[in-house]
Scaffold this active site. Structure first.
Site, PDB file in Angstrom:
ATOM      1  N   ASP A 315       1.956  25.883  52.974  1.00 33.52           N
ATOM      2  CA  ASP A 315       2.058  27.320  52.776  1.00 33.52           C
ATOM      3  C   ASP A 315       2.968  27.577  51.595  1.00 33.52           C
ATOM      4  OD1 ASP A 315       0.475  28.565  54.698  1.00 33.52           O
ATOM      5  OD2 ASP A 315       1.873  27.946  56.257  1.00 33.52           O
ATOM      6  N   PHE A 382      11.206  52.015  53.054  1.00 31.29           N
ATOM      7  CA  PHE A 382       9.891  51.428  52.809  1.00 31.29           C
ATOM      8  C   PHE A 382       9.062  51.508  54.080  1.00 31.29           C
ATOM      9  CE2 PHE A 382       6.963  47.901  53.076  1.00 31.29           C
ATOM     10  CZ  PHE A 382       6.339  47.944  51.845  1.00 31.29           C
ATOM     11  N   ASP A 532      -3.084  30.218  63.380  1.00 29.63           N
ATOM     12  CA  ASP A 532      -3.091  28.888  62.763  1.00 29.63           C
ATOM     13  C   ASP A 532      -3.610  27.834  63.728  1.00 29.63           C
ATOM     14  OD1 ASP A 532      -2.135  29.444  60.250  1.00 29.63           O
ATOM     15  OD2 ASP A 532      -0.037  29.329  60.856  1.00 29.63           O
TER      16      ASP A 532
END
Lengths: 692, 554
Positions: A315, A382, A532
């Site tokens: 990754d 945000f 995953d």
């Protein structure tokens, strides 16, 4: 990064001097003399049968040589057992500290049917049951200060949990329901809050149970490679058995008949005792080395497969890059002065606690200290929907965020976004960076874009070299990232990976693994999320992060307790080291035979054929001492190599050709030379003994 | 020394000729075993045999075909031997005894050509031509076919254990390779002075005025295939030492060339079939290295002539032909034992002690340098698998050869292969030296007697067929023992090799990378040679110590 080892007692065991470890392993080694325990290793079984044979003959007809040979044959078997017992002993201490986690605790099991209308699960009634009676699917509530009664997933609540007993990491970790941080391990302690856990393991099959079995080596199954090697060693033994048995008759014909004792000594010296004695210790020690680095391999097969890996899926975030982006440049739009952009960027980042925000402050001010937020400011945090953050001051609004979001904000206020902004954004993306557009609106003015902040993914130091090493080992690295292809390619270029999978979904990952495997390549990857899991299960080596979900941990064949994805590279190296150690000691063992022939054959036949004394190149003092010295050397070399078997041979990543060169020289040529020296030295000692 | 120059000269000529022929014939062999086209005579044969030439056989069917075909050959030869007196062209010879017929039948079917009898005194023209010469061709073709199947097994990927068609391989080996080259070779030999006729014995007047029957016959034609197919069974008992079989140093060199021609070319063909020339080159290099070293040592042993008698005589010429000399005999000796030929142009019994030991060691290597036609290649490849397994672990990966993983099943087959011959040789020798019937055949006692027995059993088990001399082997005991050794020594390894080929053909061929053990570099050549010498050395040194080594040192 956590560098502590699994548990303190474990490293203490490993640190203790070998002599102490050997002494402690002695009782277990003696127990292993039981022939049934030796069935798995036909070579050592032959040695033991030989020892029994010589014992009988010595009792019938005692003599100095026969007593000596008999003792040393028994010692040969014992030393082999000792190697295995020492390797197992190292795990024992770790197992004991893990067992402490397993003591029975009380659990509060929720009763009653699930009832959505009642709201929180925490309000449901609970009954007190022993932890051993919990079954998968049971819901238990755990409060601060209590031990979690079994493996499971948090289904409600958030808690900080002390997992140090399992991972060795003393800082508590957060476990919360939903998402990828929901898994909890039985035996760990909740430090704050209350959580509801859905139990996922049967009693006796928990993660800690498996850990105990693994570190003790009790679940150890021989790996495919080990089995194949054993076949070869057994067939070598069969050949030498034929050699020695036929020699009995052939020597008779030559009027140089040999006693069974001498032939037994010859046989034991010729069969590959060294590697056979150390074979299982090497396997156990390999698993142990992984444990020292806080990686739990669920099977030895996985460790071995790690050595065969051709493709590493890594990754990007957290493995190849530092995991957060850093501001590296401010690019103002044409007519805007640099200072205006810097000022606006700083202002909008004052309250931004993300690493990106901090890095903007650091870039503008040149240090890490941050000025206070003006009292008049209203912070605009945000959010995932607006994809921007900022600050509102009286008469002035500043926003920073993704290009599309900020552009929309500007246009909504009837501002115009120039072409130049698009070009700047494009340029940054192409170079692998992330553009952050900064805009402001002053009272009475049209809003305008001031410029773009260049956020850069920072590749971890040393990664380029690491990948080059891997390439020299024949391993291809593929970077997996959710970034778009342009950004991904730029980072891949900088990090020096061989290939890249951009905008990757879990399905893409799985497909990539399948494709590589179709081509005959072995794939290793690491992952943590539930999505995953299929890829982890499909990969030949799947390392699940301990912070990950239960599904991920069960799909992988290794668990990294430190949750450090970079460790995948270490895992590969340990796998290779394991195989190399086996190969090196096999070569050494077989090469040893050359010298033993030079010691024993002249000794056997020199009486009948004095001319053979020429072959006694070591000038050993007498035929008897020559044979005894060879037997003693054969036994002692096992003890001498125990540390090597436990530690593994030195391994530096390099090409197969270079490795072969080096190891052939050390263990092949060295294996031929070493016994000449060793046997000669032992002979010098033995010849001083009375009666020899 | 005046002898050195011709010794070097013949070596240079031979190396040059082989360097030229190997790639040429290797390319032809590779095409032979991979081409899709059938020639007209081949199609005719397939129709006669009622086989489908394009059938892709599994290794089991392939192995059964080999065994069935060989069994038929065995029975036919046995019949020809037993019924000789009733058949035409018998030259008046009687039937062979049962044990002798069995021994001869096995011997020729197993490409060994051990001869317990004197060709000129026991075998008529029909047995020689229709029986033995035919087997000289087909037994060689069988070996080549098995090697081709093995190479294909390695070359294929996930082919479900299919290794090709035995019948196609067999027929093509004959039609495209053995027959054409044998015709050319026979012509060349006849031109060189080897006898070729259909006459019975002729009476000639000798120098002393007496009269002696001298047998001619189709010698050159048998001679060519005898060497080409690494068979070794001579028309005459004296084999290639006989002036009718091998009259001059030129024919001597030509015969050596014929012996080495196909075995080396097979290695080259192997590289082409697996589509990696370098692999074939490496195998070839190991063969050349081992043969070169053994030839050099053997030549040294014979020319330096250690020992009392040779020193007194001024050279180790006992048992050697004056027209070939020591070097010519040594080169022939190395070639014939390095392959499975077993033809001799000198009595190995009379070689110096280290020289005799070297010829034995050559055979004990399993005849891989360069070995029998086909058998040399697959023997070497099996050893390569052993070397890869031993060393492969040292590079930190599951060992693989040409991209085929070596796991438990493969290693079991390899281990059995490696076990077979030593068990036959050592158990056979021990048996022969322990029973009166065995001892009765030995000419001498002591180490040399041991060497006689050891050589015979080694020669039979490795399908060489050369005799040390000194041993009277035409007894029921020796005929049976050696026959059994030849049969098992040939067909057990063949079945194991085919099973291995099937395993490999079923497996995926993995791509090679920097992490895989390179099997084409000089290091691997040295490694493979080392593994061959050490493994064989460790197995046979004790018994060699009691035979030739003791002799050499006393």
């Amino acid at each position: 990064m956590n560098t502590q080892t699994l548990t303190e007692p474990a490293s203490a065991t490993a640190r203790r001097p070998l002599s102490v470890q050997l002494r402690e392993a002695l009782p277990s080694a003696l127990r292993k003399l039981d022939p049934r325990a030796l069935l798995a290793s036909p070579v050592m079984l032959v040695v033991e049968l030989g020892a029994v044979l010589t014992t009988v003959m010595t009792v019938v007809d005692p003599g100095t040589t026969s007593v000596g040979v008999t003792i040393w044959l028994w010692l040969t078997v014992l030393f082999g057992n000792l190697a295995e017992a020492v390797a197992e002993g190292r795990g024992k201490a770790q197992a004991d500290s893990l067992r402490a986690l397993q003591e029975e605790t009380t659990a509060y099991r929720l009763t009653g049917r699930p009832d959505p209308a009642r709201g929180s699960l925490l309000d449901r009634p609970a009954e007190v049951v022993p932890s051993t009676s919990l079954r998968p699917g049971d819901l238990v509530v755990v409060t601060a200060g209590e031990r979690i009664p079994g493996d499971g997933d948090v289904v409600e609540g958030v808690a900080s949990v002390d997992e140090s007993a399992v991972t060795g990491e003393s800082a508590p970790v957060i476990r919360e329901s939903g998402g990828d941080r929901s898994a909890v391990t039985g035996g760990t302690i909740v430090l704050s809050d209350r959580i509801v856990v859905r139990i996922s393991s049967e009693p006796g099959h928990s993660f800690v149970d498996r850990m105990i079995a693994l570190v003790e080596g009790s679940e150890r199954q021989r790996t495919p490679n080990e089995i194949a090697l054993n076949v070869l060693l057994t067939s070598l033994t069969a050949i030498f058995l034929v050699v020695v048995v036929t020699l009995y008759f052939i020597a008779d014909h030559s009027d140089a008949g040999q006693s069974v004792l001498v032939l037994t000594a010859l046989l034991v010296c010729l069969i590959p005792t060294t590697i056979s004695a150390l074979l299982s210790a090497i396997g156990i020690a390999g698993m142990d080395r992984l444990l020292q680095r806080n990686v739990l391999a669920m099977s030895g097969r996985a460790v071995e497969a790690a050595g065969d890996v051709d493709v590493l899926l890594l990754d990007k975030t957290g493995t190849i890059t530092l995991g957060n982006r850093q501001a590296c440049a401010m690019l103002p739009v044409a007519e805007v002065p640099d200072a205006d952009l810097a000022d606006a960027a700083l202002l909008s980042s004052l309250a931004d606690e993300t690493p990106e925000g901090r890095s903007i402050v650091a870039l503008v001010r040149g240090d890490d200290a941050r000025p206070p937020v003006p009292a008049t400011a209203t912070l605009v945090p945000f959010s995932a929907s607006t994809r921007m953050s900022g600050v509102d001051l009286p008469g002035r609004s500043v926003r920073k965020g993704a290009a599309s979001a900020v552009s929309r904000w500007v246009e909504e206020q009837r501002g115009v976004v120039s072409h130049q902004v698009g070009e700047l954004v494009e340029g940054i993306s192409r170079s692998g960076g992330t553009p952050l557009v900064v805009a402001e609106q002053r009272a009475g003015e049209e809003p305008r874009v001031l410029g773009v902040v260049h956020l850069k993914d920072v590749v971890k130091p040393g990664m380029r070299e690491r990948f080059a090493e891997l390439r020299s080992m024949g391993i291809r690295t593929v970077m997996v990232t959710g970034d778009n292809a342009t950004t991904a390619a730029a980072i891949a270029e900088e990090a020096g990976v061989d290939d890249v999978l951009a905008e990757a979904t879990p399905e893409d990952k799985l497909a990539l693994i399948r494709r590589e495997q179709e081509g005959g390549r072995m794939v290793a990857m690491c992952g943590d999320g539930t999505n995953d899991a299929p890829a982890l299960a499909q990969a030949d080596v799947g390392v699940a992060m301990n912070t990950g979900t239960t599904a991920a941990k069960e799909a992988g064949n290794m668990v990294d307790l430190d949750s450090d994805p970079t460790k995948l590279i270490d895992v590969v190296e340990i796998g290779k080291q394991l195989l190399i150690t086996r190969g090196a000691l096999t070569t050494f063992s077989v090469a040893n035979d050359v010298a033993k022939y030079f010691a024993i054959l002249p000794a056997m036949f020199v009486v009948a054929f004095p001319g053979l004394d020429v072959l006694n190149v070591m000038r050993l003092s007498s035929p008897e001492s020559a044979i005894l010295s060879a037997v003693i050397f054969n036994a002692l070399v096992i003890v001498a190599l125990i540390p090597l078997a436990l530690r593994g041979v030195r391994y530096r990543p390099s090409s197969a050709a270079a490795l072969l060169n080096r190891n052939l020289l050390i263990y092949g040529v060295g294996g031929i030379v070493a016994p000449f020296v060793g046997i000669k030295l032992i002979d010098l000692l033995v010849s001083t003994l009375p009666g020899a | 020394m005046s002898d050195v120059l011709p010794a070097l000269g013949q070596a240079v000529v031979l190396v040059a000729a082989l360097a030229l022929s190997t790639p040429l014939l290797g390319g032809h062999l590779a095409r032979t075993y991979t081409s899709e086209r059938h020639l007209r005579p081949e199609r005719l044969t397939y129709r006669l045999l009622r086989v489908d030439p394009d059938a892709d056989q599994t290794w089991r069917t392939y192995a059964l075909s080999v065994l069935g075909f060989s069994l038929v050959g065995l029975l036919l030869l046995f019949g020809l031997g037993r019924l000789q007196q009733h058949l035409p062209l018998s030259l008046g010879f009687d039937a062979l005894p049962a044990d002798g017929a069995w021994n001869t039948a096995v011997s020729f079917v197993a490409n060994t050509n051990w001869q317990w009898y004197s060709g000129e005194a026991a075998a008529g023209h029909l047995l020689q031509a229709a029986g033995l010469t035919v087997q000289n061709f087909v037994s060689a073709a069988v070996g080549m076919s098995v090697a081709a199947a093995f190479a294909r097994g390695l070359a294929r990927s996930r082919a479900g254990g299919r290794v090709g068609s035995f019948w196609t391989d067999l027929v093509r080996s004959l039609v495209r390779v053995l027959v054409p080259i044998a015709v050319v070779g026979a012509t060349a030999l006849a031109v060189g002075g080897v006898v070729q006729s259909w006459h019975g014995p002729r009476d000639v007047t000798t120098l002393t005025g007496g009269s002696q029957p001298v047998l001619g016959g189709p010698v050159a034609s048998q001679e060519a295939i005898k060497e080409l197919g690494t068979n070794g069974g001579g028309f005459f008992n004296a084999n290639s030492a006989h002036p009718f079989e091998n009259p001059t140093p030129v024919t001597n060199l030509l015969e050596i060339f014929l012996i080495l021609l196909i075995p080396f070319a097979m290695a080259w063909a192997f590289g082409l079939i697996v589509k990696d020339k370098r692999q074939g080159g490496a195998v070839l290099a190991v063969m050349a290295l081992l043969l070169g070293v053994s030839t050099a040592l053997l030549t040294w042993a014979e020319m330096a002539a250690p020992g009392t008698a040779p020193t007194l005589a001024g050279g180790a010429m006992e048992g050697k032909e004056v027209r070939f000399g020591e070097a010519g005999s040594a080169l022939f000796g190395a070639a014939t034992t390095g392959t499975s030929t077993g033809a001799v142009n000198a009595m190995h019994d009379s070689f110096t002690a280290p020289g005799g030991g070297l010829t034995m060691f050559n055979m004990m290597l399993g005849e891989i340098a360069p070995g029998g036609v086909g058998s040399g290649l697959y023997g070497m490849l099996v050893l390569a698998v052993v070397a890869v397994f031993l060393a492969g672990l040292m590079v930190g990966r599951t060992p693989e050869y040409l991209g085929k993983k070596i796991s438990q099943r493969e290693i079991v087959l390899v281990a059995l292969y490696v076990l077979t011959t030593p068990v036959l040789v050592l158990a056979g020798t021990a048996l022969a030296l322990s029973v009166p019937a065995g001892l009765a055949g030995l000419q001498e006692s002591g180490p040399h007697g041991l060497s006689e027995a050891l050589y015979a059993v080694t020669s039979a088990s490795n399908n060489n067929g050369s005799a040390f001399g000194g041993l009277t082997s035409g007894t029921p005991f020796w005929n049976t023992l050696l026959g059994t050794c030849m049969l098992l020594g040939r067909f057990v390894p063949i079945v194991l090799v085919l099973a291995l080929a099937g395993r490999f053909a079923g497996a995926q061929r993995l791509p090679a990378g920097a992490g895989t053990l390179p099997t084409h570099r000089p290091l691997f050549v040295v490694l493979l040679s080392g593994v061959a010498v050490v493994v064989v050395g460790l197995t046979y040194v004790p018994v060699l110590v009691l035979g030739p080594i003791v002799e050499s040192l006393s």
